[in-house]
Design a protein around this motif. Structure first.
Motif, short mmCIF file in Angstrom:
data_model
loop_
_atom_site.label_atom_id
_atom_site.label_comp_id
_atom_site.label_asym_id
_atom_site.label_seq_id
_atom_site.Cartn_x
_atom_site.Cartn_y
_atom_site.Cartn_z
N LEU A 234 1.59 -0.85 -0.10
CA LEU A 234 -0.80 0.15 0.35
C LEU A 234 0.92 0.94 0.31
N TYR A 235 2.06 1.24 0.47
CA TYR A 235 2.69 2.40 0.73
C TYR A 235 3.53 2.75 -0.68
N LEU A 236 3.90 1.67 -1.49
CA LEU A 236 4.20 1.29 -2.57
C LEU A 236 3.40 2.07 -3.13
N ALA A 237 2.15 1.78 -3.65
CA ALA A 237 0.97 2.06 -4.45
C ALA A 237 0.80 3.80 -4.32
N ASN A 238 0.82 4.26 -2.99
CA ASN A 238 0.76 5.59 -2.72
C ASN A 238 1.69 6.07 -3.16
N TYR A 239 2.67 6.18 -3.09
CA TYR A 239 4.20 6.81 -3.04
C TYR A 239 4.07 6.97 -4.54
N ARG A 240 3.49 5.97 -5.87
CA ARG A 240 4.02 5.97 -7.53
C ARG A 240 2.79 6.70 -7.73
N ALA A 241 1.86 6.72 -6.91
CA ALA A 241 0.35 7.95 -7.16
C ALA A 241 1.46 8.66 -7.14
N GLN A 242 1.23 9.40 -5.90
CA GLN A 242 1.70 10.59 -5.94
C GLN A 242 2.70 11.03 -7.36
N MET A 243 3.51 10.73 -7.14
CA MET A 243 4.52 10.83 -8.22
C MET A 243 3.95 10.71 -9.15
N GLY A 244 2.99 9.54 -9.80
CA GLY A 244 2.57 10.44 -11.39
C GLY A 244 1.45 11.60 -11.19
N VAL A 245 1.38 12.14 -9.95
CA VAL A 245 -0.74 13.36 -10.07
C VAL A 245 1.30 14.38 -10.04
N LEU A 246 1.86 14.97 -9.57
CA LEU A 246 3.37 15.90 -10.02
C LEU A 246 3.45 15.70 -11.11
N ILE A 247 3.33 14.35 -11.97
CA ILE A 247 4.12 14.91 -13.42
C ILE A 247 2.64 15.16 -14.51
N GLY A 248 0.78 14.74 -13.71
CA GLY A 248 0.12 15.76 -15.16
C GLY A 248 -0.31 14.27 -15.14
N ASP A 249 -0.15 13.40 -14.44
CA ASP A 249 -1.67 12.15 -14.72
C ASP A 249 -2.39 12.04 -12.83
N PRO A 250 -4.04 11.99 -13.69
CA PRO A 250 -4.78 11.65 -12.75
C PRO A 250 -3.98 10.43 -11.40
N LEU A 251 -5.43 11.19 -10.54
CA LEU A 251 -4.60 9.86 -9.37
C LEU A 251 -4.80 8.87 -8.97
N GLY A 252 -6.39 8.45 -9.70
CA GLY A 252 -6.53 7.13 -9.73
C GLY A 252 -6.73 6.35 -9.14
N MET A 253 -6.75 6.88 -7.38
CA MET A 253 -6.69 5.97 -6.46
C MET A 253 -8.54 6.38 -5.55
N PRO A 254 -8.84 5.40 -5.02
CA PRO A 254 -10.33 5.35 -3.84
C PRO A 254 -10.12 6.25 -2.85
N SER A 255 -11.34 7.56 -2.44
CA SER A 255 -11.01 8.00 -1.65
C SER A 255 -10.20 7.02 -0.16
N TYR A 256 -11.05 6.04 -0.21
CA TYR A 256 -10.25 5.55 1.26
C TYR A 256 -9.26 4.76 1.06
N MET A 257 -8.42 5.12 -0.03
CA MET A 257 -7.37 5.07 0.14
C MET A 257 -5.79 5.01 1.27
N LEU A 258 -6.06 5.73 1.96
CA LEU A 258 -4.85 6.99 2.57
C LEU A 258 -5.83 6.31 4.33
N PRO A 259 -6.40 6.13 4.09
CA PRO A 259 -7.17 6.08 5.62
C PRO A 259 -6.81 4.07 5.34
N MET A 260 -7.21 3.24 5.01
CA MET A 260 -6.58 2.06 4.37
C MET A 260 -5.17 1.85 4.88
N THR A 261 -4.24 2.01 4.14
CA THR A 261 -3.09 2.79 4.17
C THR A 261 -2.21 2.53 5.80
N PHE A 262 -3.64 3.34 6.16
CA PHE A 262 -2.34 3.95 7.71
C PHE A 262 -3.31 2.67 8.69
N VAL A 263 -4.77 2.36 8.59
CA VAL A 263 -4.85 1.46 9.00
C VAL A 263 -3.87 -0.18 9.04
#
Length: 305
Positions: A234-263
């Motif tokens: 999950l950490y790697l998925a979040n990390y790659r998603a954030q890197m994609g956003v920075l270069i212009g790609d859509p986030l493409g992850m559900p809203s519950y992804m971050l809370p699920m990562t924390f839990v």
């Protein structure tokens, strides 16, 4: 007569199972595993709350770095490509993020040390009575042992941070694990006096310490790879998603992804803490074996005199 023989047998059995007994590294690992399995419920009851605090803070650190650090890394990479260096002024907006990460990392170290202190409180009881008592309640810590553990961990971390950058000095850090165990378990001594008097003693038993800590660390690494695997994915998925956003790609992850990562990090970190307990327990038996060997050497010197 029968009672005398029985008492002598009991005393002999206590001496055989006492922590201060000469043991090989195999004996240390065997006794440590036996104590870990038999007393796990007691260890858990004494430390679950501090272990949970550690897991919560560690989860906060990992989640924060997965979200905030990619942007900082991208900025540094772009500066290295364009200017072959880093412009400090452009990193000022990220000072708050870096400060938050630093504070949380320090908090993780403190929480981990306090949780270890609850384990050392039971080990100290075991060294004195040869048994681990069941804690009276689900939360009744030994503040003194927690405080000594915290100071020991902080001072040892300071020494390790000085030595580790110099690769040639890494082998000389191993006796510090014996020193910190001795400092925590033996009251009325300061850390620096314990270090001064016992570092050389630990160095004299470097081989056995290396085998004990190397094999125990190997087990912890393998167990940690399995326990922390869901969190790392999950950490790697979040990390790659954030890197994609920075270069212009859509986030493409559900809203519950971050809370699920924390839990997920909370649960995995909580389990990982208890997979690390053999490091403390085996270190405790290694400390006892060294103390017993030194007592034998002193006795042999007295016999010669």
């Amino acid at each position: 007569m029968y009672l005398c023989i029985t008492n002598l047998a009991k005393m002999d059995q206590q001496q055989k199972t006492n922590v201060q007994k000469v043991r090989s590294y195999r004996g240390i690992l065997s006794e440590g595993l036996h104590l870990y399995i038999n007393a796990f419920r007691k260890f858990f009851k004494a430390s679950w709350l501090t272990a949970l605090v550690y897991a919560l803070i560690n989860a906060a650190v990992c989640t924060l770095t997965a979200v905030k650090v990619p942007e900082l890394i991208l900025v540094i990479q772009l500066q290295l490509q364009r200017f072959n260096g880093i412009i400090i002024e452009t990193l000022q907006p990220y000072i708050v993020t870096l400060a938050e990460c630093a504070i949380l990392i320090i908090a993780v170290v403190i929480a981990s040390a306090l949780a270890q202190g609850t384990i050392f409180a039971l080990l100290k009881e075991h060294s004195e009575t040869n048994e681990i008592p069941m804690p009276a309640s689900w939360w009744k810590p030994s503040k003194r042992l927690m405080g000594r553990t915290l100071k020991g961990v902080l001072f040892t971390s300071l020494l390790l941070s000085i030595c580790i950058p110099t690769l040639l000095l890494i082998p000389f850090t191993l006796p510090l694990f014996y020193v910190i165990t001795k400092y925590i378990l033996e009251p009325n001594t300061s850390y620096w006096s314990t270090l001064k008097k016992n570092y050389g003693r630990g160095m004299g038993h470097w081989g056995s310490l290396f085998l004990v800590y190397f094999l125990t660390s190997l087990f912890i690494v393998l167990a940690g790879m399995i326990i922390m695997l869901p969190a790392h994915i999950l950490y790697l998925a979040n990390y790659r998603a954030q890197m994609g956003v920075l270069i212009g790609d859509p986030l493409g992850m559900p809203s519950y992804m971050l809370p699920m990562t924390f839990v997920t990090f909370v649960l995995c970190s909580f389990l990982y803490f208890y997979s690390c307990l053999p490091l403390l327990i085996n270190g405790y038996y290694a400390y006892g074996a060294i103390e017993a060997k030194e007592l034998e050497h002193e006795q042999q010197k007295l016999d010669l005199v």
